[in-house]
Design a protein around this motif. Structure first.
Motif, PDB file in Angstrom:
ATOM      1  N   LEU A  93       0.862  -1.215   0.136  1.00  0.00           N
ATOM      2  CA  LEU A  93      -0.013  -0.083  -0.005  1.00  0.00           C
ATOM      3  C   LEU A  93       0.920   1.264  -0.095  1.00  0.00           C
ATOM      4  O   LEU A  93       0.656   2.233  -0.660  1.00  0.00           O
ATOM      5  CB  LEU A  93      -0.925   0.070   1.266  1.00  0.00           C
ATOM      6  N   ILE A 147      -4.906  -2.936  -5.489  1.00  0.00           N
ATOM      7  CA  ILE A 147      -5.425  -2.907  -4.290  1.00  0.00           C
ATOM      8  C   ILE A 147      -6.533  -3.832  -4.275  1.00  0.00           C
ATOM      9  O   ILE A 147      -7.000  -4.421  -2.904  1.00  0.00           O
ATOM     10  CB  ILE A 147      -5.950  -1.539  -3.774  1.00  0.00           C
ATOM     11  N   SER A 159      -8.695   1.037  -0.329  1.00  0.00           N
ATOM     12  CA  SER A 159      -7.542   0.891   0.556  1.00  0.00           C
ATOM     13  C   SER A 159      -8.094   0.794   1.897  1.00  0.00           C
ATOM     14  O   SER A 159      -7.436   0.176   2.638  1.00  0.00           O
ATOM     15  CB  SER A 159      -6.337   2.051   0.240  1.00  0.00           C
TER      16      SER A 159
END
Ligand code: SDX
Length: 428
Positions: free
Chosen positions: A223, A320, A367
């Motif tokens: 991330l 993601i 996310s």
């Protein structure tokens, strides 16, 4: 492609050079426009058609959904590199050798402590303070504790300021979260990797031995890489603008954190989770919220959707989304909002309103689902975005300073009152 652009005003033609970048992007160089035309300037709210600089750091192709850091595809970096390697790449221009990376990390470790008086600043905040406001304040406060990092002109002094902030920022991030949770403000360990250390500082419990979780480590590392830079977005442009006055790196970063906080920008990852939760609480009727998002009378927008540059899938969102499935599966977490998110995305991707406006899920759409599965509070989501974006902001600030860019000072078109005589108070 011709070498110049011609502008005709009142029958007079003016020629301006065209510049072409390494990815064949073409821009009209209007540096001489005002002088050549006797004062004519341009106007472009939101800078939708205006470049602020030439940069060699990140390349985006919004139509094709391409993102590259220093020429390397985001898909390769997310899969094959780690965050500190990517930070080095963005800041210094090339992937590091083993020796270079080791020295970089050791120099950062030497700076990974924060003056104890910073804890007094943190203690002064109410527990309810939004972590982005705390982090922006603490980052600016670092200037007071590191005066040698304020006026830096040489690359050597810049390097010292850069390793200082890369060492101290994760401590500020961890302490900001732990303050809101009433947890002790601790340090990590110099024996750990950069991201491992961040997780230890964030999650170590005072009364138990901390055990690293590789699932969380790999998820956070990926991330942070995906958030590391994104050319001239709102917060990066802010860092460059503030830095162009030769304000310190820390003060410039503090302003970038404030810009990122906005819900139209980095604050969207928190807003997405709050939106998904609201949809869940409302019974999961995604069609109702889609209608709200399309209703011009309703200020509601589908958070995590749309992008100024990407008119295709945000490549980071693709990565993601896959990671969210993997992480939740590995952690054995069932999160109904992930299903709501997927339902919303598939509806929007076949809805004429969204298709016509080329609105796709962006980096913020999925996310937060991973951050939540990792046990990170929703108010901390944008802080995690800032943690990832730190090396990009640093790289952009450094590039602007080393290229000796002029102070940023846009023009305007005045639309207010023309001259009028002053009327004394007793006559008004
Ligand atoms: C980030 O710039 C970057 O690189 C940013 C970023 C980075 O890594 O730094 O990628 C990170 O900030 C991602 C974006 C996160 N923000 C959100 O998810 C908030 C929701 N998105 C929108 O607010 C919007 O899409 C923006 C702010 C992202 C982009 O806005 P633009 O480019 O100014 O586009 P716009 O507002 O002019 O919208 C164009 C049209 C409008 O409709 P019309 O007036 O043409 O009829 O699309 C509509 C908008 O109303 N629209 C949306 C929408 N986004 C745009 N309608 C409903 N829901 C949305 N999310």
């Amino acid at each position: 492609m011709s070498k110049t652009a011609t502008l005709e005003i009142d029958g007079k033609k003016h020629e301006f050079p065209l510049i072409t970048g390494t990815e064949n992007e073409v821009a009209i160089d209007i540096k001489t426009l005002r002088a050549a035309t006797g004062g004519v300037t341009t106007i472009d709210p939101g800078y939708k058609n205006t470049g602020s600089c030439e940069s060699a750091i990140t390349f985006l192709n919004g139509e094709e959904g391409i993102l590259r850091y220093r020429g390397y595809a985001i898909e390769d970096l997310a899969e094959k590199a780690d965050f500190l390697e990517v930070a080095y790449l963005l800041i210094f221009g090339d992937l590091p050798t083993t020796e270079q990376l080791e020295k970089f990390h050791n120099d950062i470790k030497e700076e990974s402590h924060v003056d104890e008086d910073v804890k007094k600043i943190i203690e002064a905040f109410p527990k309810s303070a939004h972590p982005m406001g705390v982090l922006s304040s603490l980052t600016s406060a670092l200037t007071a504790f590191n005066p040698s990092s304020v006026n830096v002109d040489s690359e050597e002094d810049m390097y010292k300021a850069i390793v200082k902030i890369l060492g101290k920022f994760p401590v500020l991030v961890a302490w900001t979260m732990r303050k809101s949770q009433g947890q002790p403000l601790n340090y990590g360990s110099k024996n750990l990797g950069y991201v491992e250390n961040i997780l230890k500082m964030m999650f170590e419990k005072p009364n138990e031995d901390y055990k690293q979780n590789d699932i969380l480590l790999n998820a956070l590392d990926k991330l942070l890489i995906l958030h590391a830079d994104h050319e001239q977005n709102c917060s990066t442009s802010t860092v460059r603008m503030v830095g162009s006055s030769h304000a310190s790196l820390f003060a410039s970063l503090s302003s970038g954190i404030s810009a990122l906080w906005g819900p139209l920008h980095g604050g969207a990852n928190q807003a997405v989770l709050e939106m998904l939760e609201a949809i869940k609480e409302d019974g999961g009727d995604t069609k109702k919220f889609m209608a709200k998002a399309k209703d011009k009378e309703d200020p509601f927008r589908l958070m995590g959707f749309g992008h100024r540059v990407y008119k295709n899938f945000d490549p980071r969102a693709k990565i993601i989304k896959v990671a969210a499935d993997e992480v939740l599966g590995d952690l054995g977490v069932e999160d109904p909002v992930l299903d709501i998110a997927k339902g919303l995305a598939s509806e929007a991707l076949s809805d004429e309103y969204f298709v016509k406006r080329k609105l796709y899920p962006n980096v913020d759409f999925y996310s937060g689902i991973i951050y939540r599965a990792m046990g990170i509070p929703v108010e901390m989501f944008t802080v995690m975005f800032a943690l990832g974006r730190l090396p990009g902001w640093i790289a952009q600030w450094k590039e602007m300073r080393l290229r000796k860019e002029p102070i940023g000072r846009p023009r305007q078109v005045y639309i207010g009152e023309t001259h009028r005589e002053f009327t004394p108070l007793e006559k008004r």
